[in-house]
Motif scaffolding. Structure first.
Motif, PDB file in Angstrom:
ATOM      1  N   ALA A  14      47.721  47.774  35.808  1.00 23.48           N
ATOM      2  CA  ALA A  14      46.958  46.712  34.912  1.00 23.48           C
ATOM      3  C   ALA A  14      48.204  45.534  35.095  1.00 23.48           C
ATOM      4  O   ALA A  14      49.332  45.627  34.837  1.00 23.48           O
ATOM      5  CB  ALA A  14      46.815  46.984  33.532  1.00 23.48           C
ATOM      6  N   ASN A  68      42.515  44.613  34.168  1.00 21.27           N
ATOM      7  CA  ASN A  68      42.648  46.059  34.625  1.00 21.27           C
ATOM      8  C   ASN A  68      42.232  46.224  36.082  1.00 21.27           C
ATOM      9  O   ASN A  68      41.236  45.327  36.231  1.00 21.27           O
ATOM     10  CB  ASN A  68      41.465  46.741  33.896  1.00 21.27           C
ATOM     11  CG  ASN A  68      41.563  48.247  33.959  1.00 21.27           C
ATOM     12  OD1 ASN A  68      41.536  48.631  35.108  1.00 21.27           O
ATOM     13  ND2 ASN A  68      41.164  49.042  32.842  1.00 21.27           N
ATOM     14  N   GLU A 105      49.139  50.284  23.260  1.00 20.92           N
ATOM     15  CA  GLU A 105      47.759  50.641  23.935  1.00 20.92           C
ATOM     16  C   GLU A 105      47.073  51.263  22.745  1.00 20.92           C
ATOM     17  O   GLU A 105      47.802  52.247  22.046  1.00 20.92           O
ATOM     18  CB  GLU A 105      47.935  51.733  24.973  1.00 20.92           C
ATOM     19  CG  GLU A 105      48.162  51.471  26.360  1.00 20.92           C
ATOM     20  CD  GLU A 105      47.439  49.931  26.667  1.00 20.92           C
ATOM     21  OE1 GLU A 105      46.325  50.029  26.654  1.00 20.92           O
ATOM     22  OE2 GLU A 105      48.214  48.786  27.310  1.00 20.92           O
ATOM     23  N   THR A 151      41.242  48.615  38.047  1.00 12.73           N
ATOM     24  CA  THR A 151      40.158  49.230  37.981  1.00 12.73           C
ATOM     25  C   THR A 151      38.884  48.650  37.713  1.00 12.73           C
ATOM     26  O   THR A 151      37.800  48.442  38.837  1.00 12.73           O
ATOM     27  CB  THR A 151      40.107  50.688  37.486  1.00 12.73           C
ATOM     28  OG1 THR A 151      41.297  51.167  37.382  1.00 12.73           O
ATOM     29  CG2 THR A 151      39.342  51.818  37.916  1.00 12.73           C
ATOM     30  N   THR A 152      38.814  48.276  36.670  1.00 14.08           N
ATOM     31  CA  THR A 152      37.574  47.575  36.021  1.00 14.08           C
ATOM     32  C   THR A 152      37.192  46.063  36.509  1.00 14.08           C
ATOM     33  O   THR A 152      36.472  45.521  36.367  1.00 14.08           O
ATOM     34  CB  THR A 152      37.258  47.600  34.611  1.00 14.08           C
ATOM     35  OG1 THR A 152      38.378  46.829  34.150  1.00 14.08           O
ATOM     36  CG2 THR A 152      37.286  49.183  34.032  1.00 14.08           C
ATOM     37  N   ARG A 178      45.678  41.255  29.761  1.00 12.17           N
ATOM     38  CA  ARG A 178      45.805  42.507  30.593  1.00 12.17           C
ATOM     39  C   ARG A 178      44.620  42.452  31.483  1.00 12.17           C
ATOM     40  O   ARG A 178      43.369  42.637  31.052  1.00 12.17           O
ATOM     41  CB  ARG A 178      45.820  43.566  29.641  1.00 12.17           C
ATOM     42  CG  ARG A 178      46.146  44.929  30.512  1.00 12.17           C
ATOM     43  CD  ARG A 178      45.953  46.194  29.843  1.00 12.17           C
ATOM     44  NE  ARG A 178      44.735  46.186  29.148  1.00 12.17           N
ATOM     45  CZ  ARG A 178      44.249  46.924  28.419  1.00 12.17           C
ATOM     46  NH1 ARG A 178      45.088  48.001  27.686  1.00 12.17           N
ATOM     47  NH2 ARG A 178      43.022  47.347  28.028  1.00 12.17           N
ATOM     48  N   GLY A 237      50.852  50.451  34.481  1.00 10.85           N
ATOM     49  CA  GLY A 237      49.545  51.275  34.323  1.00 10.85           C
ATOM     50  C   GLY A 237      48.475  51.070  35.091  1.00 10.85           C
ATOM     51  O   GLY A 237      47.234  50.833  34.490  1.00 10.85           O
TER      52      GLY A 237
HETATM   53  C1  LIG Z   1      41.357  50.229  33.086  1.00 10.30           C
HETATM   54  O1  LIG Z   1      39.810  50.769  33.079  1.00 10.30           O
HETATM   55  C2  LIG Z   1      39.899  52.195  33.332  1.00 10.30           C
HETATM   56  C3  LIG Z   1      38.290  52.534  33.324  1.00 10.30           C
HETATM   57  O2  LIG Z   1      37.644  52.025  32.222  1.00 10.30           O
HETATM   58  C4  LIG Z   1      40.329  52.967  32.106  1.00 10.30           C
HETATM   59  O3  LIG Z   1      40.355  54.351  32.513  1.00 10.30           O
HETATM   60  C5  LIG Z   1      41.784  52.540  32.241  1.00 10.30           C
HETATM   61  O4  LIG Z   1      42.361  53.232  30.831  1.00 10.30           O
HETATM   62  C6  LIG Z   1      42.254  51.121  32.016  1.00 10.30           C
HETATM   63  N1  LIG Z   1      43.498  50.787  32.037  1.00 10.30           N
HETATM   64  C7  LIG Z   1      44.194  50.214  31.274  1.00 10.30           C
HETATM   65  C8  LIG Z   1      45.636  49.853  31.423  1.00 10.30           C
HETATM   66  O5  LIG Z   1      43.709  49.773  30.072  1.00 10.30           O
END
Ligand SMILES: *[C@@H]1O[C@H](CO)[C@@H](O)[C@H](O)[C@H]1NC(C)=O
Ligand SMILES: *[C@@H]1O[C@H](CO)[C@@H](O)[C@H](O)[C@H]1NC(C)=O
Ligand SMILES: *[C@@H]1O[C@H](CO)[C@@H](O)[C@H](O)[C@H]1NC(C)=O
Ligand SMILES: *[C@@H]1O[C@H](CO)[C@@H](O)[C@H](O)[C@H]1NC(C)=O
Length: 458
Positions: free
Chosen positions: A285, A300, A364, A302-303, A298, A283
């Motif tokens: 991550a 992430n 999650e 994206t962030t 974990r 996902g």
């Molecule tokens: C990573 O961060 C993004 C932005 O906050 C969020 O939408 C996404 O669900 C996060 N991914 C995971 C695996 O938590």
């Protein structure tokens, strides 16, 4: 040799002749046979073993993985070209698409070059080997003329007879039916067997990093469906601080990393960077054992933020609850992260479980879910993976073979110790093993090689 013959003969001679007056006797032994040329035989033996070591299973798989890479790459190119045609409006978008296609063509060209080089190498090897075999055969035939007592010939006849007898005997019994395999509750029914290696590659840094992991995200972000990831333990075979991406399997094989690295932290190691090889991507991550902690991290993508989840008190960490075989424990393999159809799992052990494997679902938002306790000792296992809610464990048989010997079904709680499914290894040690539910491939990282196998469900 001659001395042994002479002494008893002399004794006999002096006994029968009864001539005590003579104090010396000489026996002559004439040997009508040619002396056997032992040196020639040992040369043949040396040549044969050299010839043998030239041909390795690695060489065959190398070509297959390149072809597989190409096979996966071409449909992508076709798709992008048709997109380009659709967008051909003289605008910026089509210029960008053209760049993408150009890049892909470049990668394919590199792949074809590698194929060409590999194939030429194989052709040379085949010609060479055929000639060597012919020479060896001629030499052996010549050596056989020394076998005047027909010892070797008789042995060969005996062997042939024995083989015929075995064939005859086996023909009488029906072949054994495969034993029933455990049920996994998933779309693929029962895990029956595993293929030979489908991908085998040294990747971008041949031989540089002994420990690592690789694979593909079972739940990829849009646009990253074909991406493959790789984590190398760059610091002391223990730690890492980044994950490296490839836009496709073929890019990974030819070692062209277009998206490049995503860094967790500039220091290595430091709080919340990677410890140990058994990491997974899920996902978008990365899940792994946090540096110097009994916790799952974990990261992430994206962030670029890290979230952690603490494991139960008593969890073994910092190389105290490793995977092992008789000769060796694999350093910093306390925590094994795994993916299957249902998400992420963590495999570990605790003091209160006396070193037996404990399995927890990673939920999650990040938290530890249901936990199962098994009766398999973690140090008797070399690695584990999950498929269809079933935990599988492997053990080291020898440098060429690993056995998937154990399973634990999280749905029924059933444990089995007698699976007997064998993995054909390309190098001795498997440091990371993980199942990809997207394509039912098992990804292994072994002594700096990336290898994958197809799981065969019935
Ligand atoms: C990573 O961060 C993004 C932005 O906050 C969020 O939408 C996404 O669900 C996060 N991914 C995971 C695996 O938590
Ligand atoms: C393959 O390699 C050989 C020798 O390096 C070269 O002459 C030949 O043009 C190459 N073929 C292709 C299709 O690249
Ligand atoms: C072919 O054989 C020669 C010796 O007979 C050896 O030196 C050479 O390395 C071999 N080539 C290959 C590709 O195995
Ligand atoms: C599993 O596959 C291997 C070869 O890949 C084969 O030798 C073996 O017989 C198979 N086992 C079963 C139970 O089908």
């Amino acid at each position: 040799m001659k001395l042994h013959v002479i002494v008893p003969l002399c004794a006999l001679f002096s006994l029968t002749q009864q001539t005590p007056s003579r104090d010396k006797c000489v026996c002559e032994l004439t040997h009508s046979e040619k002396a056997f040329p032992h040196d020639r035989l040992s040369t043949v033996e040396d040549d044969a073993s050299k010839c043998n070591s030239n041909i390795t299973p690695q060489k065959t798989v190398e070509l297959e993985s390149l072809l597989l890479g190409l096979e996966k790459r071409l449909p992508q190119l076709e798709k992008d070209v048709s997109e380009l045609k659709r967008e051909d409006d003289g605008q910026l978008s089509s210029v960008l698409s053209l760049l993408v296609v150009e890049n892909e063509l470049l990668e394919i060209k590199q792949l074809i070059n590698r194929l060409n080089i590999t194939m030429l190498g194989h052709q040379r090897l085949t010609t060479n080997t055929t000639k060597e075999l012919d020479d060896l055969r001629a030499e052996m035939q010549e050596l056989e003329t020394y076998d005047t007592m027909q010892v070797v010939k008789r042995q060969q006849d005996n062997q042939n007879l024995k083989r015929d007898l075995d064939q005859c005997r086996n023909g009488l019994y029906p072949t054994a039916q495969p034993t029933e395999q455990p049920h996994g509750h998933c779309p693929h029914s029962q895990f029956r067997n595993i293929s030979g290696p489908r991908v085998y590659t040294a990747g971008e840094y041949p031989g540089s990093y002994k420990y690592g992991a690789w694979g593909r995200d079972p739940k990829p972000a849009a646009g990253k469906e074909n991406w493959h990831w790789m984590v190398l333990l760059t610091s002391g075979n223990k730690h890492s601080n980044y994950v490296r991406f490839y836009s496709s399997l073929s890019s990974l094989i030819v070692g062209v990393s277009t998206p490049g690295n995503v860094q967790i932290h500039s220091s290595n190691p430091t709080t919340n960077t990677i410890q140990g090889p058994n990491v997974v991507l899920y996902g978008d991550a990365l899940y792994y054992n946090c540096y110097n902690q009994d916790a799952v991290c974990r990261f992430n993508l994206t962030t670029k933020g890290v979230t952690t989840v603490q494991l139960p008190k008593g969890t073994r960490f910092n190389s105290k609850g490793n995977f092992c075989h008789l000769d060796e424990c694999y350093a910093f393999t306390d925590l094994d992260l795994a993916t299957d159809e249902s998400g992420v799992w963590v495999i570990y052990t605790t003091t209160q479980d006396f070193g037996n494997i404990v399995l927890s679902k990673v939920e999650e938002p990040l938290a530890l879910g249901q936990t199962w306790r098994t009766s398999v000792y973690k140090q008797a296992v070399t690695n584990t993976f999950m498929a269809c809610g079933v935990l599988y464990a492997t053990r080291y048989v020898n440098k060429d073979t690993e056995e998937i010997f154990y399973s634990f079904d999280t749905t029924t709680g059933e444990e089995r110790f007698n699976l007997g499914i064998f993995i054909n290894k390309m190098s001795s040690n498997i440091y990371a093993l993980n199942y990809s539910p997207v394509d039912q491939m098992l990804h292994a990282y072994c002594d700096s090689y990336m290898v994958s196998y197809k799981i065969l469900f019935s």
